[in-house]
Every structure is written in C-alpha cells, then in structure tokens.
Enzyme design. Structure first.
Site, PDB file in Angstrom:
ATOM      1  N   ARG A 161      52.952  71.821  -7.680  1.00  0.00           N
ATOM      2  CA  ARG A 161      52.568  70.566  -7.032  1.00  0.00           C
ATOM      3  C   ARG A 161      51.833  70.838  -5.727  1.00  0.00           C
ATOM      4  NH1 ARG A 161      53.724  70.067 -11.241  1.00  0.00           N
ATOM      5  NH2 ARG A 161      55.147  68.672 -12.318  1.00  0.00           N
ATOM      6  N   SER A 231      57.401  60.356 -10.485  1.00  0.00           N
ATOM      7  CA  SER A 231      58.371  61.250  -9.847  1.00  0.00           C
ATOM      8  C   SER A 231      58.154  61.254  -8.341  1.00  0.00           C
ATOM      9  CB  SER A 231      58.222  62.670 -10.394  1.00  0.00           C
ATOM     10  OG  SER A 231      58.464  62.698 -11.780  1.00  0.00           O
ATOM     11  N   GLU A 327      57.069  64.442  -3.559  1.00  0.00           N
ATOM     12  CA  GLU A 327      55.835  64.787  -4.263  1.00  0.00           C
ATOM     13  C   GLU A 327      54.740  63.797  -3.881  1.00  0.00           C
ATOM     14  OE1 GLU A 327      54.426  64.812  -8.919  1.00  0.00           O
ATOM     15  OE2 GLU A 327      56.407  65.600  -8.434  1.00  0.00           O
TER      16      GLU A 327
END
Length: 344
Positions: A161, A231, A327
């Site tokens: 990420r 998410s 995230e």
C-alpha cells in the site's frame, strides 16, 4: 474567494465537505491550466480521482481538480498484452472491458473502487495480487511546466500500500496514465478466501472474477448506498516474534508470511476487540467487515470518522500491542495531512 461547492458527490464516504471550486480536467493541458491558475491565486489544490480513498476531515480551503483523463489503448506481442490506460478510467470497468476482449490478469483486483490513476499511489492489492505485479510504467506530469515523465515499475518503488507517489510526487505532479503488462500465459492465484475452493485444473479467468466479485459484495457495503472508502486500515506487518507470540495466545489469528515479516488481518484484530457496529457520532464500524468504517445514515462528519478510527487504533493496541495505520488518505483544510498523526 467566496465560492463554496459541495464535495459530497466526489468522495465515496459521502461526507458533506466543501471546497472553493471544483474543476474537471479531461486532458493533461486542462490539468496544468487549472493547477497553474490556482497556484497564481495562492490557493491549495487537490488532484482527485474517484474519491474512493480519501477522507475529508474538514472543508477544503482551495480548488479540487478532478482528473478525468480517459482512453484505453491495447497492443500485443507473442507473450504480452500492453495496455495504456488514462488516469480517469474507472478501475473495475477497465477489468470488465479487458475480460470482454479475453485479456486476463486483473481478475483478483475486481471491484476495488476508484480510478486507474489512483491505483499506483496505493499499490492497490487484493486476494494475492498487487498492481506492482502488472504495472510496466506510470506517466506523470509536472503541472507547472507540462513536462511528462515515464516512471518504470522499479522507479515507482512499490511497497505494501505504498509507492514513490506517496512521498516524492505529492505536490505539483499528477498521474496521467498507467501502462499495464499482462501475460498471455495466464496463471490463476487461488490462495485467498473462496478462491481456494476453485479447481486449479479447470478454473477460468471469469471464474476468478466472479468469485472475487461475490466475496467483495457479500461483505463490503456499496458506497452508493452506504458511504465508505473500502478497507480503512492497512493490514499490519509485524516482526515474526510478535506474530509467534500472538499465535500462541490466539491460535486462530490469521497470519501471512511476507518478505519483511508477517502480515496480520486488521479486520480480525478489530473484530476481536468487539468493535463491529461500534459508533461515534454518525460514523460506525461495518457489521459484516470490521475493516470498513461507514457513514451511517449519511450523517457522519469527517471528525466523526477520525474519532472512530482513533478509538479503534487505541483498542487494538491495548489488546494486541499492534499499531494500525490508515490506508485512506486524510485531506485537511489545506491538503493532505498525516493520517497516523491525526488518529494518534
């Protein structure tokens, strides 16, 4: 500047944040012009894609430029399909388009919300595959000059990420296109979730696509109905000794060995803290997937979601000694802010 326009339709959380102006750029020249005009007026600028990975913590005191550069070009040789995609193309729609043309390799990444231009920033990933596995290059433009550069896969410095775009190309640059390289020798990745139930001998790309779509729709809320950004937290990667300690205490703790440690399932950690359904203001933890924070009934503010994320981080650390990191990108009054600092 006294203008004020709503950003509610341009962020999948559906937050009622505002900006001074919203501009839509359909090509790189418009992108540069809008950015340069804002720069001359000494106004903050935000280049926005699909709005699926941003949290407006408050109103944005500047100009939002929507990157809507379209276009898909496909070439091929004996081994690969090469796909050149404009940053403004929708990611899931791209996968559907390629499947219709019998071009495979992106199925595990189906239904990840957002546009193509945002994919390299986060190095999006799901079900055993990441963008870095198929990305040949990323084209970026320096907004003050219009100069276009091509960054190879290696130059993008992809991590979990993470990428160079999170660190060195945040201000004054924009992604205008992504180049994908998809092998004609299709190899299914069936290591996660219901994909493991599929037969390696008979599975087709469309089987994988269908299974991924079913898994995601069964546990992830549709942002057009319930505001969310998918998410919210990264799955933490911890030292192997910490992982072993957790496994001894919690035998059913999901763990995935990585090159740089052991990946834990953030959703599982949150769920074990009994936080599904927990609500602060208008923000809540989704009942089916604890990794997802939602704008319940459309009443949440950015501050509600920040406060909920901070509470979750605190509870997970108290129980497991593991620090969660968002995230999602946090956007404050003047631009992006440090998400970890905001919830610490």
């Amino acid at each position: 500047m006294k203008e004020s326009v709503s950003l509610q339709a341009f962020n999948t959380f559906g937050l009622r944040a505002k900006a001074h102006q919203i501009k839509t750029a359909n090509n790189k020249d418009e992108l540069c012009t809008y950015w340069q005009n804002a720069h001359e007026q000494k106004l903050p600028t935000l280049i926005l894609g699909g709005g699926s990975n941003v949290l407006f913590t408050e109103d944005f005191n500047g100009i939002v430029i929507r990157n809507c550069i379209a276009g898909i070009e496909i070439t091929e040789d004996e081994q690969y399909w090469s796909v050149y995609v404009g940053a403004g193309e929708n990611w899931h729609a791209l996968i559907e388009y390629l499947l219709e043309k019998n071009i495979y390799g992106l199925e595990n990444l189906a239904l990840i919300p957002g546009n193509v231009g945002s994919a390299p920033i986060q190095n999006i990933g799901a079900y055993g595959k990441e963008l870095k596995d198929v990305c040949a290059y990323v084209d970026i433009i320096e907004l003050s000059t219009g100069h276009v550069s091509r960054l190879t896969n290696e130059a993008c410095q992809f991590g979990y990420r993470d990428s160079i775009f999170k660190h060195h190309y945040q201000q004054g640059f924009a992604i205008i296109a992504v180049g994908l390289q998809l092998s004609k020798k299709w190899e299914p990745i069936l290591t996660y979730g219901d994909l493991s139930k599929l037969s390696l001998e008979t599975v087709t790309p469309k089987d994988v696509f269908g299974s991924v779509c079913s898994m995601r729709t069964s546990k992830l809320p549709d942002p057009t109905l319930t505001g969310n950004a998918g998410s919210f937290f990264k799955n933490p990667i911890v030292d192997i000794r910490i992982a072993q300690h957790l496994k001894a205490e919690y035998p059913f703790c999901p763990q995935y060995v990585q090159q740089d440690g052991v990946k834990l399932a953030a959703g599982w950690l949150i769920d074990q803290c009994g936080l599904k359904g927990h609500q602060i203001g208008g923000a809540a933890v989704h009942m089916k997937q604890a990794l997802v924070l939602i704008n319940k009934d459309g009443l949440a503010t950015g501050k509600d979601i920040v406060n909920l994320a901070a509470y979750i981080r605190q509870k997970v650390f108290e129980r497991f000694g593991v620090q969660l990191e968002p995230e999602v990108r946090f956007i404050g009054q003047h631009g992006e802010i440090n998400a970890v600092d905001a919830i610490s």
